[in-house]
Scaffold this active site. Structure first.
Site, PDB file in Angstrom:
ATOM      1  N   CYS A 123      19.377  64.417 -41.691  1.00 48.08           N
ATOM      2  CA  CYS A 123      18.658  63.440 -40.872  1.00 48.08           C
ATOM      3  C   CYS A 123      17.439  62.809 -41.533  1.00 48.08           C
ATOM      4  O   CYS A 123      16.688  63.444 -42.266  1.00 48.08           O
ATOM      5  CB  CYS A 123      18.268  64.075 -39.558  1.00 48.08           C
ATOM      6  SG  CYS A 123      17.991  62.852 -38.298  1.00 48.08           S
ATOM      7  N   CYS A 125      14.726  61.911 -40.144  1.00 46.91           N
ATOM      8  CA  CYS A 125      13.399  62.229 -39.575  1.00 46.91           C
ATOM      9  C   CYS A 125      12.554  63.132 -40.471  1.00 46.91           C
ATOM     10  O   CYS A 125      11.330  63.033 -40.461  1.00 46.91           O
ATOM     11  CB  CYS A 125      13.540  62.835 -38.186  1.00 46.91           C
ATOM     12  SG  CYS A 125      14.560  64.308 -38.145  1.00 46.91           S
ATOM     13  N   CYS A 133      14.813  59.578 -36.276  1.00 47.89           N
ATOM     14  CA  CYS A 133      16.076  59.959 -36.905  1.00 47.89           C
ATOM     15  C   CYS A 133      16.860  58.734 -37.378  1.00 47.89           C
ATOM     16  O   CYS A 133      18.040  58.849 -37.714  1.00 47.89           O
ATOM     17  CB  CYS A 133      16.920  60.766 -35.930  1.00 47.89           C
ATOM     18  SG  CYS A 133      16.083  62.230 -35.318  1.00 47.89           S
ATOM     19  N   LYS A 200      23.152  66.841 -28.729  1.00 51.36           N
ATOM     20  CA  LYS A 200      21.768  67.222 -28.966  1.00 51.36           C
ATOM     21  C   LYS A 200      20.935  66.586 -27.873  1.00 51.36           C
ATOM     22  O   LYS A 200      20.917  65.368 -27.709  1.00 51.36           O
ATOM     23  CB  LYS A 200      21.344  66.721 -30.336  1.00 51.36           C
ATOM     24  CG  LYS A 200      19.913  67.051 -30.651  1.00 51.36           C
ATOM     25  CD  LYS A 200      19.634  66.849 -32.099  1.00 51.36           C
ATOM     26  CE  LYS A 200      18.198  67.132 -32.398  1.00 51.36           C
ATOM     27  NZ  LYS A 200      17.855  66.784 -33.770  1.00 51.36           N
ATOM     28  N   ARG A 210       8.816  70.753 -35.254  1.00 52.09           N
ATOM     29  CA  ARG A 210       8.149  69.560 -35.802  1.00 52.09           C
ATOM     30  C   ARG A 210       6.997  69.968 -36.708  1.00 52.09           C
ATOM     31  O   ARG A 210       6.685  69.259 -37.650  1.00 52.09           O
ATOM     32  CB  ARG A 210       7.758  68.623 -34.660  1.00 52.09           C
ATOM     33  CG  ARG A 210       9.036  68.209 -33.896  1.00 52.09           C
ATOM     34  CD  ARG A 210       8.984  66.911 -33.154  1.00 52.09           C
ATOM     35  NE  ARG A 210      10.330  66.635 -32.606  1.00 52.09           N
ATOM     36  CZ  ARG A 210      10.578  66.155 -31.395  1.00 52.09           C
ATOM     37  NH1 ARG A 210       9.572  65.852 -30.593  1.00 52.09           N
ATOM     38  NH2 ARG A 210      11.806  65.942 -31.000  1.00 52.09           N
ATOM     39  N   ARG A 222      12.548  60.214 -28.615  1.00 53.91           N
ATOM     40  CA  ARG A 222      13.953  60.235 -29.057  1.00 53.91           C
ATOM     41  C   ARG A 222      14.919  59.992 -27.900  1.00 53.91           C
ATOM     42  O   ARG A 222      16.112  60.258 -28.016  1.00 53.91           O
ATOM     43  CB  ARG A 222      14.265  61.587 -29.700  1.00 53.91           C
ATOM     44  CG  ARG A 222      13.440  61.915 -30.928  1.00 53.91           C
ATOM     45  CD  ARG A 222      14.212  62.849 -31.831  1.00 53.91           C
ATOM     46  NE  ARG A 222      13.443  63.652 -32.748  1.00 53.91           N
ATOM     47  CZ  ARG A 222      12.841  63.211 -33.847  1.00 53.91           C
ATOM     48  NH1 ARG A 222      12.865  61.921 -34.133  1.00 53.91           N
ATOM     49  NH2 ARG A 222      12.201  64.050 -34.640  1.00 53.91           N
ATOM     50  N   GLU A 238      30.338  62.603 -25.846  1.00 56.57           N
ATOM     51  CA  GLU A 238      29.921  62.606 -27.258  1.00 56.57           C
ATOM     52  C   GLU A 238      30.868  63.464 -28.106  1.00 56.57           C
ATOM     53  O   GLU A 238      31.218  63.118 -29.228  1.00 56.57           O
ATOM     54  CB  GLU A 238      28.496  63.170 -27.395  1.00 56.57           C
ATOM     55  CG  GLU A 238      27.395  62.247 -26.910  1.00 56.57           C
ATOM     56  CD  GLU A 238      26.995  61.205 -27.952  1.00 56.57           C
ATOM     57  OE1 GLU A 238      27.626  61.155 -29.029  1.00 56.57           O
ATOM     58  OE2 GLU A 238      26.049  60.438 -27.669  1.00 56.57           O
ATOM     59  N   LYS A 253      22.956  71.758 -28.814  1.00 59.68           N
ATOM     60  CA  LYS A 253      21.567  72.054 -29.187  1.00 59.68           C
ATOM     61  C   LYS A 253      20.627  71.520 -28.137  1.00 59.68           C
ATOM     62  O   LYS A 253      20.780  70.347 -27.768  1.00 59.68           O
ATOM     63  CB  LYS A 253      21.319  71.361 -30.523  1.00 59.68           C
ATOM     64  CG  LYS A 253      19.936  71.493 -31.104  1.00 59.68           C
ATOM     65  CD  LYS A 253      19.972  70.841 -32.464  1.00 59.68           C
ATOM     66  CE  LYS A 253      18.645  70.894 -33.166  1.00 59.68           C
ATOM     67  NZ  LYS A 253      18.748  70.337 -34.503  1.00 59.68           N
ATOM     68  N   SER A 279      13.821  76.081 -32.339  1.00 63.63           N
ATOM     69  CA  SER A 279      12.495  76.643 -32.576  1.00 63.63           C
ATOM     70  C   SER A 279      11.804  77.111 -31.298  1.00 63.63           C
ATOM     71  O   SER A 279      11.220  78.193 -31.265  1.00 63.63           O
ATOM     72  CB  SER A 279      11.638  75.629 -33.316  1.00 63.63           C
ATOM     73  OG  SER A 279      11.554  74.418 -32.584  1.00 63.63           O
ATOM     74  N   TYR A 318      16.880  81.233 -35.969  1.00 64.57           N
ATOM     75  CA  TYR A 318      15.798  81.715 -36.837  1.00 64.57           C
ATOM     76  C   TYR A 318      15.726  83.232 -36.838  1.00 64.57           C
ATOM     77  O   TYR A 318      15.009  83.822 -37.625  1.00 64.57           O
ATOM     78  CB  TYR A 318      14.463  81.095 -36.396  1.00 64.57           C
ATOM     79  CG  TYR A 318      14.519  79.578 -36.445  1.00 64.57           C
ATOM     80  CD1 TYR A 318      14.408  78.904 -37.663  1.00 64.57           C
ATOM     81  CD2 TYR A 318      14.741  78.825 -35.294  1.00 64.57           C
ATOM     82  CE1 TYR A 318      14.506  77.518 -37.722  1.00 64.57           C
ATOM     83  CE2 TYR A 318      14.839  77.440 -35.337  1.00 64.57           C
ATOM     84  CZ  TYR A 318      14.720  76.804 -36.556  1.00 64.57           C
ATOM     85  OH  TYR A 318      14.829  75.429 -36.608  1.00 64.57           O
TER      86      TYR A 318
HETATM   87  C1  PBG Z   1      15.797  66.370 -36.108  1.00 60.58           C
HETATM   88  C2  PBG Z   1      15.910  67.796 -35.859  1.00 60.58           C
HETATM   89  C3  PBG Z   1      15.221  68.504 -34.886  1.00 60.58           C
HETATM   90  C4  PBG Z   1      15.613  69.815 -34.999  1.00 60.58           C
HETATM   91  C5  PBG Z   1      16.517  69.895 -36.031  1.00 60.58           C
HETATM   92  N1  PBG Z   1      16.716  68.624 -36.563  1.00 60.58           N
HETATM   93  C6  PBG Z   1      14.204  68.158 -33.936  1.00 60.58           C
HETATM   94  C7  PBG Z   1      14.083  66.904 -33.263  1.00 60.58           C
HETATM   95  O1  PBG Z   1      15.044  66.258 -32.839  1.00 60.58           O
HETATM   96  O2  PBG Z   1      12.933  66.548 -33.110  1.00 60.58           O
HETATM   97  C8  PBG Z   1      15.097  70.899 -34.137  1.00 60.58           C
HETATM   98  C9  PBG Z   1      15.392  72.244 -34.517  1.00 60.58           C
HETATM   99  C10 PBG Z   1      14.517  73.235 -33.877  1.00 60.58           C
HETATM  100  O3  PBG Z   1      13.724  72.944 -32.971  1.00 60.58           O
HETATM  101  O4  PBG Z   1      14.628  74.376 -34.305  1.00 60.58           O
HETATM  102  N2  PBG Z   1      16.986  65.733 -36.431  1.00 60.58           N
HETATM  103 ZN    ZN Z   2      16.404  63.687 -37.011  1.00 52.74          ZN
END
Ligand code: PBG
Ligand code: ZN
Length: 328
Positions: A123, A125, A133, A200, A210, A222, A238, A253, A279, A318
Site C-alpha cells: 500500500c 500509505c 492508500c 477492510k 499508524r 479513509r 467485495e 480486517k 494493532s 502481532y
Molecule cells: C494501511 C494499513 C493499515 C493497517 C495495515 N495496512 C491501517 C490503515 O488503514 O490505516 C493496519 C494494521 C494494524 O492496525 O495493525 N493500508
Molecule cells: Zn494503505
C-alpha cells in the site's frame, strides 16, 4: 425410590468432566502454521520500539536478520512485511524503487530464510507523505482510483522481483486484484499469489499501527475506500469481486470485532480466509494485561481461538511469536 422425572435427560456436562475428555472433543485447534507475523522495517542504525504496541519494533535492515531467524525457529511459516521509507513523497516513489526499503528487506529476508514465506504489503500509505492508500489529485485533493492501480501493479512486480511469495494489497481501491494479477502474469510471475484485504473496515482499531508505520493521514479519512463498520453484505460483495479478479486468499480486517464477517466469508466462499488481528486489538489486550485486569496469555490465546473458530484459516497477529511459544 424417586425417579426425578424433571431432571435433564441430556447432560452436556458429562463431556466436560476432565481435561482429557475436553481435549478429545476440542472442535477448534490453533497451530503455529496458522499464524502470520507482521514485521516493520525502516532504514536506521538501531531498531526502535513502538510505544503504543509493547513488544513491537520498527526493525532495521540489520535487525530483521535475527528477527526472521527467530520467527523461523519458532516454527512460523510466514511474515507480513511493512516498509517505512526514509523519505515519503506524494507519489510514494520509494515503493517503486529497486533500492526501496521493501525491496531491500525482501531480498535480505529471502537470503536469510529462503523458505520463510514473505507476504508484502503494497500500500501507498506507508510511502506517501499524505498518508492515504491512493494517489491524490493535488489540485482538488480527490482520491484517484485508476492511477493507484497502475502504482500497485508496478509495486507488485518490484516486490515479486525482489522475491516476495505473496502480495497483500491493503488499500481497498476498486480493481486492485485484477490490475495486480494481470501485471504479474504479463511479467512472468504467475506463481506469486495475492492475499487481498478484501474486507477492510474503516476501523478505529488501526490507531497504534499508524505510529508503527508512521502513516498518519494528513487530511480527510479513509471512509471513501474502506468499508463502513455497520455493513456486512458490502463486505461479501467485495469478496465476490476479488475472487472473480483472481484473489488467492481473502482477508478480513480487523478480526475480533468482525467475527461475523469471517464466519460469513468462510461459509460463502471456498477461497481461504485470513483475518488480521490489528494493532488496536493487540494494544487493548496488552493495556488490560499491564493493569492486571486480564491475563495476557489466556486472553491472547482465547482471542486467536475465537478468530479461528469463526472460520479464519490464517491469522495475521502481532502475538505470533509469543503465541507460537505458548502453543508449542
Ligand atoms: C494501511 C494499513 C493499515 C493497517 C495495515 N495496512 C491501517 C490503515 O488503514 O490505516 C493496519 C494494521 C494494524 O492496525 O495493525 N493500508
Ligand atoms: Zn494503505
Amino acid at each position: 425410590m424417586s425417579t426425578f422425572p424433571a431432571y435433564p435427560t441430556s447432560r452436556p456436562r458429562r463431556l466436560r468432566t476432565n481435561q482429557n475428555i475436553r481435549a478429545l472433543l476440542q472442535e477448534t485447534r490453533l497451530s503455529i502454521s496458522d499464524l502470520i507475523c507482521p514485521i516493520f522495517v525502516r532504514h536506521d542504525s538501531e531498531k526502535r520500539p513502538v510505544q503504543s504496541m509493547p513488544g513491537q519494533y520498527q526493525h532495521t535492515l540489520q535487525s530483521i536478520v535475527d528477527e526472521v531467524k527467530k520467527v523461523e525457529q519458532l516454527g512460523l511459516k510466514a511474515i507480513m512485511l511493512f516498509g517505512i521509507p526514509e523519505k515519503k513523497d506524494p507519489e510514494g516513489s520509494d515503493n517503486l524503487s529497486p533500492n526501496g526499503i521493501a525491496t531491500k528487506a525482501i531480498q535480505i529476508i529471502k537470503k536469510t530464510c529462503p523458505d520463510l514465506l514473505v507476504i508484502s504489503d503494497l500500500c501507498l500509505c506507508d510511502y506517501s507523505d499524505h498518508g492515504h492508500c491512493c494517489i491524490i489529485d493535488p489540485a482538488n485533493k480527490t482520491y484517484l482510483n485508476e492511477p493507484t492501480l497502475e502504482y500497485l501493479a508496478k509495486a507488485a512486480v518490484i516486490h515479486a522481483q525482489a522475491g516476495a511469495d505473496m502480495l497483500a494489497p491493503s488499500g481497498m481501491m476498486d480493481g486492485t486484484v485484477k490490475a495486480i494479477r494481470h501485471r504479474l502474469d504479463e511479467t512472468g510471475f504467475t506463481n506469486t499469489s495475492i492475499m487481498c484485504h478484501s474486507s477492510k473496515y474503516a476501523s478505529v482499531l488501526y490507531g497504534p499501527f499508524r505510529e508503527a508505520a508512521e502513516c498518519t493521514i494528513q487530511f480527510g479519512d479513509r471512509k471513501t475506500y474502506q468499508i463502513d463498520p455497520p455493513n456486512a453484505r458490502e463486505a461479501l460483495k467485495e469478496m465476490h469481486i476479488d475472487i472473480a479478479e483472481g484473489a488467492d486468499i481473502l482477508m478480513v480486517k480487523p478480526a475480533s470485532f468482525y467475527l461475523d464477517i469471517i464466519r460469513q466469508a468462510h461459509d460463502n466462499f471456498e477461497t481461504p480466509i485470513a483475518a488480521y488481528q490489528v494493532s488496536g486489538e493487540y494494544s487493548m489486550i496488552h493495556a488490560a494485561a499491564d493493569k492486571g485486569w486480564l491475563d495476557l496469555k489466556s486472553t491472547t490465546l482465547e482471542s486467536l481461538m475465537a478468530i479461528k473458530r469463526a472460520g479464519a484459516q490464517n491469522i495475521v497477529t502481532y502475538f505470533a511469536k509469543e503465541a507460537a511459544q505458548w502453543i508449542s
